[in-house]
Scaffold this active site. Structure first.
Site, PDB file in Angstrom:
ATOM      1  N   ASN A 251      -7.444  -2.881  14.156  1.00  0.00           N
ATOM      2  CA  ASN A 251      -8.885  -3.550  14.412  1.00  0.00           C
ATOM      3  C   ASN A 251      -8.213  -4.559  13.287  1.00  0.00           C
ATOM      4  OD1 ASN A 251      -7.796  -2.843  11.732  1.00  0.00           O
ATOM      5  ND2 ASN A 251      -9.346  -0.751  11.237  1.00  0.00           N
TER       6      ASN A 251
ATOM      7  N   ASP B 164       0.649  -1.318  -0.140  1.00  0.00           N
ATOM      8  CA  ASP B 164      -0.175  -0.169   0.027  1.00  0.00           C
ATOM      9  C   ASP B 164       0.946   1.812   0.039  1.00  0.00           C
ATOM     10  OD1 ASP B 164       0.974  -0.839   2.680  1.00  0.00           O
ATOM     11  OD2 ASP B 164      -1.045  -1.040   3.136  1.00  0.00           O
TER      12      ASP B 164
ATOM     13  N   GLU C 180      -9.761  -2.560   5.495  1.00  0.00           N
ATOM     14  CA  GLU C 180     -10.698  -2.026   7.015  1.00  0.00           C
ATOM     15  C   GLU C 180     -11.585  -3.030   6.535  1.00  0.00           C
ATOM     16  OE1 GLU C 180      -8.244  -0.743   8.716  1.00  0.00           O
ATOM     17  OE2 GLU C 180      -8.007   1.787   8.411  1.00  0.00           O
TER      18      GLU C 180
ATOM     19  N   HIS D  98      -6.776  -5.279  10.282  1.00  0.00           N
ATOM     20  CA  HIS D  98      -6.721  -4.622   8.740  1.00  0.00           C
ATOM     21  C   HIS D  98      -5.478  -5.638   8.360  1.00  0.00           C
ATOM     22  CE1 HIS D  98      -4.666  -0.911   9.321  1.00  0.00           C
ATOM     23  NE2 HIS D  98      -3.148  -1.582   9.555  1.00  0.00           N
TER      24      HIS D  98
END
Ligand code: PGA
Length: 246
Positions: A137, A67, A144, A139
């Protein structure tokens, strides 16, 4: 999925660096899937050392990063382009820059950039070994919670939790980019082998949820149960037994 608690951060990072080294030695034309974030800094430090002492030529190795932020230039101090060059690429002269790939988060046409990146992955891939961190979280990459498992490289909005986690690298939280280009979940799952690395207490909650075995888009990393060749490498702090509280 194989889950291994290797005790300490150092051992866990050492394992991942060794596996990358083995891959590079076994095939000098390997395609590596690389990740950024605090987790990987020590892995790359160890890998640089191992590649140096083994005098390995990297000129035919191809790399793909997961990313890149949108909204900051590629040479911004906190871009992932800068991170990768600072932590890994600039330390070893034999990397071939034309085989190093990151999404371009400052491309004029971002949609076209996502398509270009996915097509390049298909053309040069499959990735032999993909390394992954995990978000607090759950990811993977910047996919996400809620991201469909068939997602490909795309423009993604970062959640508040991710922006908050990443704000430690920026002077103010307002400076943290809110969008990124990320390889999709499906793009990640095309890798032949995946190693997810997590250490430290901040990852314990996400790992606890992962280890329940439930496969749900609420926890993107849980998609990895659908992949035939995944290792999850942990330290004591990220791995808590059922009885322990977080
Ligand atoms: P970190 O990020 O290594 O900085 O904790 C990992 C991730 O968000 O995937």
């Amino acid at each position: 999925m194989q889950i291994m608690n290797l005790g300490s951060k150092e051992e866990a990072c050492h394992y991942v660096a060794n596996e990358l080294l083995k891959q590079i030695i076994s095939n000098k034309k390997s395609v590596l899937g690389l990740a950024t974030g605090g987790t990987m800094v020590r892995v790359y430090e160890q890998l640089v050392n191992l590649i140096r002492i083994n005098e390995i030529d990297l000129s035919e190795i191809t790399t793909f990063n997961l990313d890149e932020y949108i909204g900051i230039d590629y040479d911004h101090p906190e871009s992932y382009y800068t991170y990768m060059h600072d932590v890994l690429f600039n330390h070893l002269p034999s990397w071939n820059e034309s085989r190093i790939h990151l999404p371009n988060g400052s491309a004029e046409d971002l949609e076209a950039e996502t398509k270009r990146y996915e097509a390049l992955l298909d053309q040069e891939g499959p990735i032999d070994v993909q390394i992954l961190g995990i978000g607090e979280n759950g990811h993977i990459g910047f996919n996400e919670p809620g991201t469909p498992f068939d997602s490909v490289t795309s423009i993604v909005n970062l959640t508040e939790s991710t922006i908050e986690a990443n704000s430690r690298y920026f002077e103010t939280i307002e400076e943290v980019p809110e969008q990124a280009i990320s390889m999709g979940i499906q793009s990640i799952m095309k890798a032949k082998r995946i190693i997810l690395l997590a250490y430290g207490p901040k990852k314990a909650e996400a790992i606890k949820r992962l280890l329940t075995g439930d496969i749900t888009t609420d926890l993107p990393a849980s998609v990895l149960y659908n992949h035939p060749n995944v290792e999850v490498i942990l330290d004591n702090n990220a791995y808590l037994s059922e009885e322990e509280d977080i």
